[in-house]
Design a protein around this motif. Sequence first.
Motif, PDB file in Angstrom:
ATOM      1  N   VAL A 365       0.843  -0.958   0.068  1.00 38.41           N
ATOM      2  CA  VAL A 365       0.385   0.154  -0.179  1.00 38.41           C
ATOM      3  C   VAL A 365       1.009   1.415  -0.390  1.00 38.41           C
ATOM      4  O   VAL A 365       1.917   1.620   0.968  1.00 38.41           O
ATOM      5  N   PRO A 366       0.919   1.971  -1.214  1.00 36.02           N
ATOM      6  CA  PRO A 366       1.228   3.371  -1.178  1.00 36.02           C
ATOM      7  C   PRO A 366       0.892   4.275  -0.182  1.00 36.02           C
ATOM      8  O   PRO A 366      -0.394   4.655   0.585  1.00 36.02           O
ATOM      9  N   VAL A 367       1.548   4.852   1.032  1.00 34.95           N
ATOM     10  CA  VAL A 367       1.719   5.804   1.597  1.00 34.95           C
ATOM     11  C   VAL A 367       2.766   7.197   1.389  1.00 34.95           C
ATOM     12  O   VAL A 367       3.489   7.668   1.344  1.00 34.95           O
ATOM     13  N   THR A 368       1.697   8.171   1.110  1.00 33.42           N
ATOM     14  CA  THR A 368       2.244   9.344   0.453  1.00 33.42           C
ATOM     15  C   THR A 368       2.229  10.602   1.277  1.00 33.42           C
ATOM     16  O   THR A 368       1.456  11.493   1.691  1.00 33.42           O
ATOM     17  N   PHE A 369       3.512  11.385   1.196  1.00 33.02           N
ATOM     18  CA  PHE A 369       3.306  12.431   2.365  1.00 33.02           C
ATOM     19  C   PHE A 369       3.770  14.130   1.824  1.00 33.02           C
ATOM     20  O   PHE A 369       4.904  13.743   0.648  1.00 33.02           O
ATOM     21  N   ASP A 370       2.739  14.478   1.912  1.00 40.55           N
ATOM     22  CA  ASP A 370       3.230  15.991   1.443  1.00 40.55           C
ATOM     23  C   ASP A 370       3.860  17.667   2.202  1.00 40.55           C
ATOM     24  O   ASP A 370       2.529  17.558   2.733  1.00 40.55           O
ATOM     25  N   ALA A 371       4.812  17.557   1.537  1.00 36.36           N
ATOM     26  CA  ALA A 371       5.398  19.141   2.596  1.00 36.36           C
ATOM     27  C   ALA A 371       4.743  20.189   2.243  1.00 36.36           C
ATOM     28  O   ALA A 371       5.544  21.266   2.714  1.00 36.36           O
ATOM     29  N   ALA A 372       3.608  20.427   1.697  1.00 39.06           N
ATOM     30  CA  ALA A 372       2.886  21.609   0.615  1.00 39.06           C
ATOM     31  C   ALA A 372       2.507  22.601   1.925  1.00 39.06           C
ATOM     32  O   ALA A 372       3.136  23.199   2.260  1.00 39.06           O
ATOM     33  N   GLU A 373       2.369  22.199   3.041  1.00 36.98           N
ATOM     34  CA  GLU A 373       1.714  23.527   4.552  1.00 36.98           C
ATOM     35  C   GLU A 373       2.673  23.231   5.053  1.00 36.98           C
ATOM     36  O   GLU A 373       2.374  23.629   6.425  1.00 36.98           O
ATOM     37  N   ALA A 374       3.438  22.061   5.128  1.00 36.53           N
ATOM     38  CA  ALA A 374       4.759  22.270   7.032  1.00 36.53           C
ATOM     39  C   ALA A 374       5.936  22.916   6.140  1.00 36.53           C
ATOM     40  O   ALA A 374       6.241  23.313   5.687  1.00 36.53           O
ATOM     41  N   GLY A 375       5.932  23.873   7.385  1.00 34.02           N
ATOM     42  CA  GLY A 375       7.012  24.871   7.861  1.00 34.02           C
ATOM     43  C   GLY A 375       8.209  23.343   8.421  1.00 34.02           C
ATOM     44  O   GLY A 375       8.243  22.746   8.296  1.00 34.02           O
ATOM     45  N   ALA A 376       9.412  23.876   7.929  1.00 33.61           N
ATOM     46  CA  ALA A 376      10.662  23.046   8.272  1.00 33.61           C
ATOM     47  C   ALA A 376      10.704  22.549   9.828  1.00 33.61           C
ATOM     48  O   ALA A 376      10.695  23.537  10.778  1.00 33.61           O
ATOM     49  N   GLY A 377      11.019  21.597  10.399  1.00 36.17           N
ATOM     50  CA  GLY A 377      11.311  21.300  11.751  1.00 36.17           C
ATOM     51  C   GLY A 377      10.771  19.871  11.271  1.00 36.17           C
ATOM     52  O   GLY A 377      10.913  18.709  10.852  1.00 36.17           O
ATOM     53  N   THR A 378      10.701  19.510  12.707  1.00 40.06           N
ATOM     54  CA  THR A 378      10.333  17.945  13.047  1.00 40.06           C
ATOM     55  C   THR A 378       8.430  17.449  13.562  1.00 40.06           C
ATOM     56  O   THR A 378       8.592  18.217  14.383  1.00 40.06           O
ATOM     57  N   TYR A 379       8.191  16.664  13.276  1.00 39.73           N
ATOM     58  CA  TYR A 379       7.162  15.806  13.281  1.00 39.73           C
ATOM     59  C   TYR A 379       7.213  14.716  13.216  1.00 39.73           C
ATOM     60  O   TYR A 379       7.615  13.919  13.723  1.00 39.73           O
TER      61      TYR A 379
END
Length: 483
Positions: A365-379
């Motif tokens: 199952v592919p899981v795609t992560f999109d960082a378009a709305e994320a600021g730099a940092g650790t989550y």
Amino acid sequence: WTRTFTSALSASTATYTITVSGAPDGLDITVSPASLTLAPGATQTVTFTANASGLQSGKWEYARIDLITSDSGDDGKPIPAMHLPVAIEPQIPPTTMTVSPANLDIDIAQNDSLSKILHIGNTGAADLYWSVVSGGQSPPITLWTRADHGTANNGAASSLYPDIGEWYYSAAQFELPSTATITGIVANGYATYLTTFNPALLNATAVSFEWYIYADNNGVPAGAPHDGLNDYLWHYSAARGAAGVAADDRFGEAGVVRNDIRLDLSAAGLPPIKLEAGNYWLIVAPLFHGSYNANAPVWWWLWSDAETPSAMTTDGSGWQSANASFPDTLAFTLTGTLGCAGGTFGGIAIGEPTGMLPGATSVDVPVTFDAAEAGAGTYSGLLCVAGNDPDQPLVRIPLSASVTAAPNEDDDNAGSGDGDGGSSGSNAPPPASPGDNSSPAPGNNANPPAAIHSTSGGGALGLLGLSILAWVCGFRQHEEMHR
């Protein structure tokens, strides 16, 4: 399975042939050894092996083992044939869900996207129905189940007799791996009156039904219904025939009585039971008029073959081990939803969020992560895979994401001189004329708003360091920006 045969003769030796008769198509029973010779008083063990792969699951089938000899007994008369009945109910082994990897670590730049693969497998035989959950609650699943062992004459008494002040409670422990909502309860059992087995007995005589849930206290329930403390976590009482309440009154296919007690919380007009992750105890008991096993029935909570948490019983004097002869596990099923708490990294897309896997198959199952709305940092976050695996209904997959800043364009072209306000090539504003109020003429952009200047020399100080503490998509993010 094995059976041991002992000769009841005192003087004669006899040889027996062991055969199988009456077996339906799809059932193959083999015997080893296929014959045996017994001297007077001698014993021998015989092994029987059944291959029921050609039979329908969940349907009882029957056959017979025949022991035949042409020899005579002690009195010289022929030894009659002997028979052993066989009843077989094929069961498909349960699903066994596997998920890998155990955690997801991703490194991604702002405005970028990245795909990872979840490998979901079913190493069992029954079909696995699975779904990938990104935050919130799972779809309805089996939260906990322990099947009964298939016989109707082995259980723990769980019945209430208020007319004479007698209480016989049995409690079964269950475990929740995360926050859960319980929407359905089924407790497997049967009712008897003295030595009578009658499937209509429970629905004809039970006045009402009681359900309790207690917290765990070092391996026993943290309280009891009649200790006067009312320290249960949840309790419900309903009359026989009330909405959402049902008691089976049937014979099983092998002729065993089944009086399973069922509660559908939604049909009963009740909200789901919300519990945090942990160990708990369930109590289910019908209430009867009359006296225990004298002039009133008894409901017996069936034992399960599963060797997991103990069942306890009390007559009001305290909890104790229910029955050391059994694994101390009672048969029941809880349905509802499990939570995938912990938040989610923003912009997760599941390529195939739900599916079904036959036995011995798997899927990527592919899981795609999109960082378009994320600021730099650790989550940090959580993904969950829910399924109908009775031992592992929810697999939690911790997520760690490191988002790096996207390249910045230098839009600060002002202030490229040495800052002394007078050197050749300086971009500082020209000195003010005598009497000038130091404001530029209308339309003069010599002091661009992006620059901060000193009052004495006009050199750029630069932007102040900013320390921003933000919540992004439910995660705590620490971000330092310097220019």
